[in-house]
Design a protein around this motif. Sequence first.
Motif, mmCIF file in Angstrom:
data_model
loop_
_atom_site.group_PDB
_atom_site.id
_atom_site.type_symbol
_atom_site.label_atom_id
_atom_site.label_comp_id
_atom_site.label_asym_id
_atom_site.label_seq_id
_atom_site.Cartn_x
_atom_site.Cartn_y
_atom_site.Cartn_z
ATOM 1 N N ILE A 75 7.030 -1.316 13.548
ATOM 2 C CA ILE A 75 8.255 -0.511 13.822
ATOM 3 C C ILE A 75 9.376 -0.892 12.624
ATOM 4 O O ILE A 75 10.679 -0.075 12.468
ATOM 5 N N GLU A 76 8.820 -0.860 11.350
ATOM 6 C CA GLU A 76 10.200 -1.690 9.863
ATOM 7 C C GLU A 76 9.048 -1.445 9.014
ATOM 8 O O GLU A 76 8.214 -2.561 9.159
ATOM 9 N N GLY A 77 9.476 -0.990 7.761
ATOM 10 C CA GLY A 77 8.419 -1.148 6.725
ATOM 11 C C GLY A 77 7.584 -0.870 7.330
ATOM 12 O O GLY A 77 6.123 -1.018 6.223
ATOM 13 N N ALA A 78 7.475 0.342 7.496
ATOM 14 C CA ALA A 78 6.059 1.214 7.566
ATOM 15 C C ALA A 78 5.610 1.370 5.814
ATOM 16 O O ALA A 78 4.225 1.393 6.017
ATOM 17 N N GLU A 79 6.776 1.819 5.053
ATOM 18 C CA GLU A 79 6.127 2.721 3.689
ATOM 19 C C GLU A 79 5.235 1.718 2.893
ATOM 20 O O GLU A 79 4.103 1.170 2.276
ATOM 21 N N LEU A 80 5.829 -0.330 3.432
ATOM 22 C CA LEU A 80 4.940 -1.058 2.661
ATOM 23 C C LEU A 80 3.581 -1.673 3.518
ATOM 24 O O LEU A 80 2.796 -1.498 2.484
ATOM 25 N N ALA A 81 3.830 -1.077 4.764
ATOM 26 C CA ALA A 81 2.206 -1.521 5.247
ATOM 27 C C ALA A 81 1.431 -0.137 4.618
ATOM 28 O O ALA A 81 -0.286 -0.466 4.857
ATOM 29 N N ARG A 82 1.773 0.559 4.843
ATOM 30 C CA ARG A 82 0.766 1.649 4.233
ATOM 31 C C ARG A 82 0.476 1.915 3.372
ATOM 32 O O ARG A 82 -0.618 1.968 2.848
ATOM 33 N N LYS A 83 0.995 1.252 1.922
ATOM 34 C CA LYS A 83 0.346 0.729 0.791
ATOM 35 C C LYS A 83 -0.683 -0.538 1.102
ATOM 36 O O LYS A 83 -1.272 0.407 -0.242
ATOM 37 N N ARG A 84 -0.674 -0.895 1.299
ATOM 38 C CA ARG A 84 -2.004 -2.006 2.128
ATOM 39 C C ARG A 84 -2.692 -1.372 2.848
ATOM 40 O O ARG A 84 -3.536 -1.367 2.750
ATOM 41 N N ARG A 85 -2.191 -0.670 3.578
ATOM 42 C CA ARG A 85 -3.886 0.256 4.342
ATOM 43 C C ARG A 85 -3.700 1.677 4.297
ATOM 44 O O ARG A 85 -3.290 2.439 4.890
ATOM 45 N N LEU A 86 -4.474 1.763 2.622
ATOM 46 C CA LEU A 86 -4.791 3.231 2.664
ATOM 47 C C LEU A 86 -5.587 3.886 3.596
ATOM 48 O O LEU A 86 -5.859 5.207 3.579
ATOM 49 N N SER A 87 -6.587 3.098 3.932
ATOM 50 C CA SER A 87 -7.691 4.162 4.707
ATOM 51 C C SER A 87 -6.839 4.432 5.583
ATOM 52 O O SER A 87 -7.393 5.520 6.501
ATOM 53 N N ALA A 88 -5.883 3.623 6.202
ATOM 54 C CA ALA A 88 -5.439 4.494 8.316
ATOM 55 C C ALA A 88 -4.465 6.071 7.757
ATOM 56 O O ALA A 88 -3.965 6.464 6.727
ATOM 57 N N ARG A 89 -5.570 6.789 9.183
ATOM 58 C CA ARG A 89 -4.778 8.472 8.814
ATOM 59 C C ARG A 89 -3.364 8.956 9.236
ATOM 60 O O ARG A 89 -3.226 9.979 8.578
ATOM 61 N N ASN A 90 -3.165 7.466 10.130
ATOM 62 C CA ASN A 90 -1.384 7.724 10.497
ATOM 63 C C ASN A 90 -1.474 6.781 11.046
ATOM 64 O O ASN A 90 -1.659 5.550 11.086
ATOM 65 N N ASP A 91 -0.114 6.642 11.174
ATOM 66 C CA ASP A 91 0.900 5.396 11.117
ATOM 67 C C ASP A 91 0.587 4.189 12.469
ATOM 68 O O ASP A 91 0.873 3.312 12.528
#
Length: 213
Positions: A111-127
């Motif tokens: 719910i916060e910092g999704a852009e940071l989480a995406r950098k750590r979870r490159l294989s995730a296809r969606n949030d």
Amino acid sequence: MITPPDRTPLPREFFDRPVLEVAPDLLGRILVRTTPDGPIALRLTEVEAYDGAADPGSHAYRGRTARNDVMFGPPGHVYVYFTYGMWFCMNLVCGPEGRASAVLLRAGEVIEGAELARKRRLSARNDKELAKGPARLATALGVDRALNGTDACAPGETPLRILTGTATGSDQVSNGPRTGVAGDGGVHPWRFWVSNDPTVSPYRAHVPRRRRS
DNA sequence: GTACGGATGTTCT
DNA sequence: GAACATCCGTACC
């Protein structure tokens, strides 16, 4: 955006209760990870209870070791373990002290910092997949062994803390067998999740590993 | 959508 | 030496 009173930290007494009370009560609470790049926050949607030496599915089942030492300590602290040669998973220790019970954090909604989480979870296809599974949750938050033993109830800008959020009503909580737990430990319906939440991980029964050739 | 096997290394027997 | 509170890519409906 998180606004008060959701931001109030959960007191240690919250965790100083039997783990089967604490586990479902954690759903809807907010976990905040403070990193040098900024905070990442998620709302817990799936957890599992592990009840100390009496529980054959628990890391504490065969007694106290260097790895599970934190589980035997005071409630409200974080137990991080390394598994399958690649992944970390995180738990919150529950009381009473010495019982070695803990709640595995299995999934959440960022719910916060999704852009940071995406950098750590490159294989995730969606949030929705950022923290869908215990190792994914730890990866999204940048949690590793260095945080083992951290007090999640300490005041201030700690690396990891847990806030009241909005507790999920019991009419929206489902429960069933724990994921990936072998033998008799799999019989207990000690996995709890927010009903119909898209960030909850799929159930997988325990599969014994085959020997490598 | 489900099914399967490989990756990787720590922990305990 | 085996098991492991898992994830991901590939194969095949």
